[in-house]
Design a protein around this motif. Sequence first.
Motif, short mmCIF file in Angstrom:
data_model
loop_
_atom_site.label_atom_id
_atom_site.label_comp_id
_atom_site.label_asym_id
_atom_site.label_seq_id
_atom_site.Cartn_x
_atom_site.Cartn_y
_atom_site.Cartn_z
N VAL A 25 -5.74 1.75 -6.33
CA VAL A 25 -4.52 2.09 -7.08
C VAL A 25 -4.84 3.25 -8.02
O VAL A 25 -5.90 3.27 -8.65
N ILE A 26 -3.94 4.21 -8.11
CA ILE A 26 -4.05 5.29 -9.08
C ILE A 26 -2.87 5.21 -10.04
O ILE A 26 -1.71 5.15 -9.61
N LEU A 27 -3.16 5.20 -11.32
CA LEU A 27 -2.12 5.22 -12.36
C LEU A 27 -2.23 6.53 -13.13
O LEU A 27 -3.29 6.84 -13.67
N TYR A 28 -1.15 7.29 -13.17
CA TYR A 28 -1.18 8.55 -13.91
C TYR A 28 0.20 8.86 -14.45
O TYR A 28 1.17 8.13 -14.18
N GLY A 57 -3.99 11.35 -1.47
CA GLY A 57 -3.28 10.57 -0.46
C GLY A 57 -3.48 9.07 -0.55
O GLY A 57 -3.46 8.37 0.47
N VAL A 58 -3.67 8.55 -1.75
CA VAL A 58 -3.83 7.11 -1.93
C VAL A 58 -2.46 6.43 -1.86
O VAL A 58 -1.50 6.87 -2.51
N LYS A 59 -2.36 5.35 -1.07
CA LYS A 59 -1.08 4.69 -0.84
C LYS A 59 -0.46 4.18 -2.13
O LYS A 59 0.72 4.42 -2.41
N ASN A 60 -1.23 3.46 -2.92
CA ASN A 60 -0.70 2.87 -4.16
C ASN A 60 -0.93 3.82 -5.34
O ASN A 60 -1.83 3.62 -6.15
N THR A 61 -0.14 4.86 -5.36
CA THR A 61 -0.20 5.84 -6.45
C THR A 61 1.04 5.69 -7.31
O THR A 61 2.17 5.78 -6.82
N VAL A 62 0.84 5.46 -8.61
CA VAL A 62 1.94 5.17 -9.51
C VAL A 62 2.04 6.26 -10.57
O VAL A 62 1.12 6.46 -11.36
N ASP A 63 3.17 6.97 -10.59
CA ASP A 63 3.46 7.96 -11.62
C ASP A 63 4.31 7.29 -12.69
O ASP A 63 5.46 6.92 -12.45
N ALA A 120 6.92 -0.34 -22.52
CA ALA A 120 7.12 -1.65 -21.91
C ALA A 120 7.76 -1.52 -20.53
O ALA A 120 7.44 -2.26 -19.60
N GLU A 121 8.68 -0.57 -20.39
CA GLU A 121 9.29 -0.32 -19.09
C GLU A 121 8.23 0.13 -18.09
O GLU A 121 8.23 -0.31 -16.93
N VAL A 122 7.35 0.99 -18.54
CA VAL A 122 6.26 1.45 -17.68
C VAL A 122 5.34 0.29 -17.32
O VAL A 122 4.90 0.15 -16.17
#
Length: 336
Positions: free
Chosen positions: A92-95, A111-117, A177-179
């Motif tokens: 997982v990538i969180l950015y 190209g990581v599937k679980n990438t969260v912006d 909190a939403e994030v």
Amino acid sequence: MNVRRLIPSTALAGAVALGIVALSACAGTSDAADGGNEGKLDVVASFYPMQYLAEQIGGGHVAVNTLTKPGVEPHDLELKPKQIGELGEADVILYLKGIQPAVDEAIAQAGVKNTVDAATLTTLEAHGTAVGGHEGESAEEHAAHAGEEHAEEEAGHDHGSEAGADPHIWLDPVKYAEVAKGVGSALEKADPAHAADYKKNTDTLVKKLGDLNTDFANGLKNTGTKTFITTHSAFGYLAERYGLDQEGISGIDPESEPSPARIKELQDKAKKEKVTTVFFETLASDKTARTLASDTGLKTDVLDPLEGITDASKGDDYIEVMRSNLTALQKALGAK
């Protein structure tokens, strides 16, 4: 944003390829090197606000690697090939798109599937150099006022996921909190076996952020002034949330230099609005803030944008530093 720090796409693509190939050849060695991380969800966080969410929500089920080490100004981060390679190996990538251009481009290549912006998990807004509620203005009138007054200073800044958007969402406990909820959902999806724990941890964190929001709202309800001056305009969401007026010396970009006209404007506003304090931060130069304070007869203090935790931070984590920020604001604004 300092465009000089952007990594050329061709060079970055090559670094990504080299890094991923190198790590793919010895997949799993990073877990062994970290000691005891085998079997955990490998999470790469771009900088501290994302790291904090990953650690709080992931708990013992995740191994968190942060691209921006303590003491490094996030906007200035330049990735090494090893770091870029680690992106490709992450579960997982969180950015937060818009804060770190080098990171944004590397993640796009990984190209990581679980990438969260994180910028997609709440609503971003445009904040000018002066933000927050101007007394007597509606939201629409304030937006028009800010846009007209500071259009020239904001020209050329691309510091959000959209042109002109302010990415400093973590400084508003409600938006943060939403994030957090979105990050929790992402971890549940990536690691269904521990979904219940991620949900529980998310709820706990959201409760803490809710309490923090209540303390800010109550603590800043009655103040002698609503105006505060900062080194750069990182506190737009916070100011808007609690009915304050942020005046940034350098605008949203921490590396931009204020014009003489802007300095004169701040001096005049400080007198008119009964400003007592010029705030600076731990990871950026305080020279201009101290000069302005000296010339205007104002005090100085730290208002931490929480882009990283160091020994100089007034607290060990996000909640503690935010409470220190609240205390500093109450003192500066003459809270009653």
